[in-house]
Design a protein around this motif. Structure first.
Motif, PDB file in Angstrom:
ATOM      1  N   ARG A 193       8.626 -10.473   3.914  1.00  0.00           N
ATOM      2  CA  ARG A 193       9.102 -11.679   4.084  1.00  0.00           C
ATOM      3  C   ARG A 193      10.981 -11.279   4.090  1.00  0.00           C
ATOM      4  NH1 ARG A 193       8.896 -15.986   0.784  1.00  0.00           N
ATOM      5  NH2 ARG A 193      10.403 -17.381   2.147  1.00  0.00           N
ATOM      6  N   ALA A 194      11.306 -10.118   3.362  1.00  0.00           N
ATOM      7  CA  ALA A 194      12.487 -10.346   3.467  1.00  0.00           C
ATOM      8  C   ALA A 194      12.701  -8.249   3.209  1.00  0.00           C
ATOM      9  CB  ALA A 194      13.267 -10.283   1.953  1.00  0.00           C
ATOM     10  N   ASN A 195      12.133  -7.322   3.098  1.00  0.00           N
ATOM     11  CA  ASN A 195      12.377  -6.165   3.129  1.00  0.00           C
ATOM     12  C   ASN A 195      12.643  -5.728   1.398  1.00  0.00           C
ATOM     13  OD1 ASN A 195      10.835  -4.766   5.613  1.00  0.00           O
ATOM     14  ND2 ASN A 195      13.307  -5.100   6.602  1.00  0.00           N
ATOM     15  N   ASN A 196      12.838  -6.588   0.825  1.00  0.00           N
ATOM     16  CA  ASN A 196      12.969  -6.127  -0.498  1.00  0.00           C
ATOM     17  C   ASN A 196      11.686  -5.286  -1.586  1.00  0.00           C
ATOM     18  OD1 ASN A 196      14.050  -6.681  -3.496  1.00  0.00           O
ATOM     19  ND2 ASN A 196      15.195  -8.699  -2.553  1.00  0.00           N
ATOM     20  N   HIS A 197      12.146  -4.388  -1.635  1.00  0.00           N
ATOM     21  CA  HIS A 197      11.061  -3.059  -2.409  1.00  0.00           C
ATOM     22  C   HIS A 197      11.522  -3.376  -4.343  1.00  0.00           C
ATOM     23  CE1 HIS A 197       8.204  -2.202   0.896  1.00  0.00           C
ATOM     24  NE2 HIS A 197       9.234  -2.371   1.438  1.00  0.00           N
ATOM     25  N   THR A 204      12.547   5.550  -8.348  1.00  0.00           N
ATOM     26  CA  THR A 204      12.289   4.713  -7.780  1.00  0.00           C
ATOM     27  C   THR A 204      11.365   4.272  -7.031  1.00  0.00           C
ATOM     28  OG1 THR A 204      15.085   6.175  -6.608  1.00  0.00           O
ATOM     29  CG2 THR A 204      13.371   4.661  -5.192  1.00  0.00           C
ATOM     30  N   LEU A 205      10.522   5.203  -6.772  1.00  0.00           N
ATOM     31  CA  LEU A 205       8.897   4.898  -5.664  1.00  0.00           C
ATOM     32  C   LEU A 205       8.286   4.161  -7.126  1.00  0.00           C
ATOM     33  CD1 LEU A 205       8.103   8.534  -4.798  1.00  0.00           C
ATOM     34  CD2 LEU A 205       7.397   6.558  -3.433  1.00  0.00           C
ATOM     35  N   ALA A 206       7.896   4.415  -8.086  1.00  0.00           N
ATOM     36  CA  ALA A 206       7.390   3.869  -9.373  1.00  0.00           C
ATOM     37  C   ALA A 206       8.161   2.691  -9.318  1.00  0.00           C
ATOM     38  CB  ALA A 206       7.514   4.446 -10.553  1.00  0.00           C
ATOM     39  N   GLN A 207       9.577   2.610  -9.560  1.00  0.00           N
ATOM     40  CA  GLN A 207       9.775   1.244  -9.431  1.00  0.00           C
ATOM     41  C   GLN A 207       9.568   0.187  -7.845  1.00  0.00           C
ATOM     42  OE1 GLN A 207      13.971   1.733 -10.795  1.00  0.00           O
ATOM     43  NE2 GLN A 207      13.756  -0.134 -11.987  1.00  0.00           N
ATOM     44  N   GLY A 208       9.567   0.964  -6.595  1.00  0.00           N
ATOM     45  CA  GLY A 208       8.996   0.483  -5.306  1.00  0.00           C
ATOM     46  C   GLY A 208       7.630  -0.210  -5.682  1.00  0.00           C
ATOM     47  N   LEU A 209       6.599   0.719  -6.227  1.00  0.00           N
ATOM     48  CA  LEU A 209       5.612   0.208  -5.980  1.00  0.00           C
ATOM     49  C   LEU A 209       5.309  -0.849  -6.890  1.00  0.00           C
ATOM     50  CD1 LEU A 209       3.916   4.260  -6.121  1.00  0.00           C
ATOM     51  CD2 LEU A 209       3.484   3.085  -4.651  1.00  0.00           C
ATOM     52  N   LEU A 210       6.101  -0.770  -8.175  1.00  0.00           N
ATOM     53  CA  LEU A 210       5.526  -1.940  -9.110  1.00  0.00           C
ATOM     54  C   LEU A 210       6.140  -3.076  -8.950  1.00  0.00           C
ATOM     55  CD1 LEU A 210       4.635  -2.695 -11.857  1.00  0.00           C
ATOM     56  CD2 LEU A 210       6.793  -1.527 -12.990  1.00  0.00           C
ATOM     57  N   GLU A 211       7.314  -3.158  -8.190  1.00  0.00           N
ATOM     58  CA  GLU A 211       7.892  -4.638  -7.752  1.00  0.00           C
ATOM     59  C   GLU A 211       7.829  -4.510  -6.504  1.00  0.00           C
ATOM     60  OE1 GLU A 211      10.045  -5.708  -9.941  1.00  0.00           O
ATOM     61  OE2 GLU A 211      11.058  -4.171 -11.340  1.00  0.00           O
ATOM     62  N   SER A 212       7.388  -4.079  -5.439  1.00  0.00           N
ATOM     63  CA  SER A 212       6.509  -4.623  -4.278  1.00  0.00           C
ATOM     64  C   SER A 212       5.117  -4.570  -4.320  1.00  0.00           C
ATOM     65  CB  SER A 212       7.140  -3.346  -3.050  1.00  0.00           C
ATOM     66  OG  SER A 212       6.410  -2.226  -3.498  1.00  0.00           O
ATOM     67  N   GLY A 213       4.786  -4.405  -5.113  1.00  0.00           N
ATOM     68  CA  GLY A 213       3.156  -4.388  -5.021  1.00  0.00           C
ATOM     69  C   GLY A 213       2.580  -3.206  -3.513  1.00  0.00           C
ATOM     70  N   ALA A 214       3.227  -2.365  -3.555  1.00  0.00           N
ATOM     71  CA  ALA A 214       2.889  -1.399  -2.904  1.00  0.00           C
ATOM     72  C   ALA A 214       3.092  -1.398  -1.645  1.00  0.00           C
ATOM     73  CB  ALA A 214       1.138  -0.762  -2.930  1.00  0.00           C
ATOM     74  N   GLY A 215       4.139  -2.481  -1.343  1.00  0.00           N
ATOM     75  CA  GLY A 215       4.798  -2.995   0.128  1.00  0.00           C
ATOM     76  C   GLY A 215       4.428  -4.080   0.070  1.00  0.00           C
ATOM     77  N   LYS A 216       2.598  -4.691  -0.213  1.00  0.00           N
ATOM     78  CA  LYS A 216       2.060  -6.119   0.454  1.00  0.00           C
ATOM     79  C   LYS A 216       2.554  -7.299   0.009  1.00  0.00           C
ATOM     80  CE  LYS A 216      -1.677  -2.899   1.860  1.00  0.00           C
ATOM     81  NZ  LYS A 216      -1.278  -3.165   3.766  1.00  0.00           N
ATOM     82  N   GLY A 217       3.820  -7.095  -1.709  1.00  0.00           N
ATOM     83  CA  GLY A 217       4.054  -7.861  -2.053  1.00  0.00           C
ATOM     84  C   GLY A 217       4.887  -9.930  -1.115  1.00  0.00           C
ATOM     85  N   ARG A 270      -0.561   5.412   0.296  1.00  0.00           N
ATOM     86  CA  ARG A 270      -0.514   4.962   1.617  1.00  0.00           C
ATOM     87  C   ARG A 270       1.435   4.810   1.418  1.00  0.00           C
ATOM     88  NH1 ARG A 270      -5.022   2.341   3.567  1.00  0.00           N
ATOM     89  NH2 ARG A 270      -3.988   0.415   2.686  1.00  0.00           N
ATOM     90  N   TYR A 271       1.913   3.838   0.734  1.00  0.00           N
ATOM     91  CA  TYR A 271       2.872   4.246   0.206  1.00  0.00           C
ATOM     92  C   TYR A 271       4.228   5.075   0.353  1.00  0.00           C
ATOM     93  CZ  TYR A 271       7.361   1.357  -1.928  1.00  0.00           C
ATOM     94  OH  TYR A 271       8.440   0.929  -1.904  1.00  0.00           O
ATOM     95  N   ILE A 272       3.178   5.478  -0.750  1.00  0.00           N
ATOM     96  CA  ILE A 272       4.160   6.732  -0.962  1.00  0.00           C
ATOM     97  C   ILE A 272       3.932   8.214   0.317  1.00  0.00           C
ATOM     98  CG2 ILE A 272       3.368   9.297  -3.175  1.00  0.00           C
ATOM     99  CD1 ILE A 272       2.055   7.499  -5.233  1.00  0.00           C
ATOM    100  N   GLU A 273       2.968   8.335   0.499  1.00  0.00           N
ATOM    101  CA  GLU A 273       3.301   8.924   1.364  1.00  0.00           C
ATOM    102  C   GLU A 273       4.557   8.609   2.438  1.00  0.00           C
ATOM    103  OE1 GLU A 273      -1.005   8.947   3.584  1.00  0.00           O
ATOM    104  OE2 GLU A 273      -1.498  10.498   1.915  1.00  0.00           O
ATOM    105  N   ARG A 274       4.800   7.443   2.872  1.00  0.00           N
ATOM    106  CA  ARG A 274       5.778   6.524   4.126  1.00  0.00           C
ATOM    107  C   ARG A 274       6.816   6.755   3.239  1.00  0.00           C
ATOM    108  NH1 ARG A 274       4.519   0.553   6.073  1.00  0.00           N
ATOM    109  NH2 ARG A 274       6.665   0.734   8.127  1.00  0.00           N
ATOM    110  N   TYR A 275       6.910   6.532   2.260  1.00  0.00           N
ATOM    111  CA  TYR A 275       8.634   6.551   1.467  1.00  0.00           C
ATOM    112  C   TYR A 275       8.720   7.952   0.359  1.00  0.00           C
ATOM    113  CZ  TYR A 275       7.862   1.952   3.778  1.00  0.00           C
ATOM    114  OH  TYR A 275       7.482   0.875   4.597  1.00  0.00           O
ATOM    115  N   ALA A 276       8.507   8.379   0.439  1.00  0.00           N
ATOM    116  CA  ALA A 276       8.549   9.507  -0.787  1.00  0.00           C
ATOM    117  C   ALA A 276       9.709  10.170  -0.425  1.00  0.00           C
ATOM    118  CB  ALA A 276       7.632  10.692  -0.679  1.00  0.00           C
ATOM    119  N   ALA A 277       9.635  10.483   0.351  1.00  0.00           N
ATOM    120  CA  ALA A 277      11.547  11.374   1.221  1.00  0.00           C
ATOM    121  C   ALA A 277      12.557  11.051   1.827  1.00  0.00           C
ATOM    122  CB  ALA A 277      10.630  11.677   2.977  1.00  0.00           C
TER     123      ALA A 277
END
Length: 301
Positions: free
Chosen positions: A66-70, A48-61, A25-32
């Motif tokens: 709380r901070a939109n910080n991915h 960018t996508l891999a870092q976003g996935l890892l650092e944000s826990g796929a947006g669930k972190g 779901r994260y990939i589909e939402r933020y790939a573009a």
């Protein structure tokens, strides 16, 4: 492949477990959005996508929610915006707060354009392994396995395909450019992969000419990729390959052979496994006039 650099790439399979579903779901939402950043800042979309996935826990972190910080970026530097406190390497460290996920992605790109990361921009855009190891070497993260974690995510979800996209995004009519988040287009949504080769499933009204226009290639090239002559058009439900098929089936395929079913031809079998038709004949030492019969066993690798 010439077209690999011009095609919108990759739709991912539906995964069974919860983590993969979140990642998908994260990939589909933020790939573009990652691709848009790549075009403007020359940072591979896969990274960018891999870092976003890892650092944000796929947006669930916590930071993402709380901070939109991915990307786990701390205050530091010239940041004068809001922040939240969170324990990390030390207690109560300050992390940047963004007004939107897009702001987080933009700030991540600008963050990587600091002098300490300058060496990364000497790498090819498709060298995701070099970028991953370079980020660790330049001190982006303290985890000794950080580079390998990024590479694993990229390869598991085929994110490297996004690094080949050369199409820019234009905001939809009525969107403010500063707020617009690129959407995954129909071209991307239709794409599939077989044997490492990109294809789409033809629908009613598709022709080689219309698909060539949609995917920025030539009709003649598409026909060659699909072993079709000038008299045939793709049938609804049939695969249409956008790249040259392979010489044999993938080693990941569980079998080295194919048992011919009623109604199958050498052409349809070659399309099933993304194998060039001439190579399928050669693998099986078949005469040019050979017509497979139900029950025949053909080598596919």
């Amino acid at each position: 492949m010439q077209t690999a650099a011009t095609i919108f790439l990759c739709v991912f399979a539906v995964f069974a477990n919860a983590q993969r579903s979140d990642y998908q779901r994260y990939i589909e939402r933020y790939a573009a959005l990652a691709v848009d950043q790549m075009h403007r800042h020359k940072i591979p979309a896969s990274i960018t996508l891999a870092q976003g996935l890892l650092e944000s826990g796929a947006g669930k972190g916590d930071l993402a929610r709380r901070a939109n910080n991915h990307f786990g970026i701390k205050v530091g530097g010239s940041w004068t915006g809001p922040y939240i406190l969170k324990d990390d390497d030390a207690r109560n460290e300050k992390f940047r707060v963004y007004g939107s996920v897009k702001e987080s992605y933009e700030d991540h790109s600008l963050f990587l354009k600091k002098p300490r990361y300058a060496s990364l921009f000497n790498l090819k855009m498709t060298d995701y392994k070099g970028w991953a190891h370079g980020l660790k070497r330049c001190g982006y993260a303290t985890n000794p396995r950080y580079a390998y974690s990024l590479i694993d995510i990229i390869e598991r979800y085929n994110l490297h395909h996004y690094d080949k996209i050369k199409h820019g995004h234009k905001p939809k009519h009525g969107e403010a450019a500063a707020d617009a988040v690129p959407a995954i287009s129909d071209e991307i949504a239709r794409l599939r992969e077989c044997n490492g080769v990109l294809y789409v499933i033809a629908v009613e009204g598709d022709t080689y000419a219309s698909l060539a226009k949609k995917y920025k290639t030539r009709e003649k090239r598409l026909r060659r990729y699909n072993d079709d002559d000038r008299t045939r058009e793709p049938q609804p439900g049939a695969p249409v390959f956008l790249e040259q098929k392979k010489r044999k089936a993938s080693r990941k395929h569980p079998s080295k052979t194919h048992v011919v079913q009623a109604g199958q031809s050498m052409h349809s079998i070659s399309q099933t496994y993304a194998i060039r038709l001439d190579r399928l004949y050669k693998l099986n030492q078949c005469a040019p006039d050979y017509v497979p019969r139900p029950g025949d066993v053909l080598k596919i690798r």
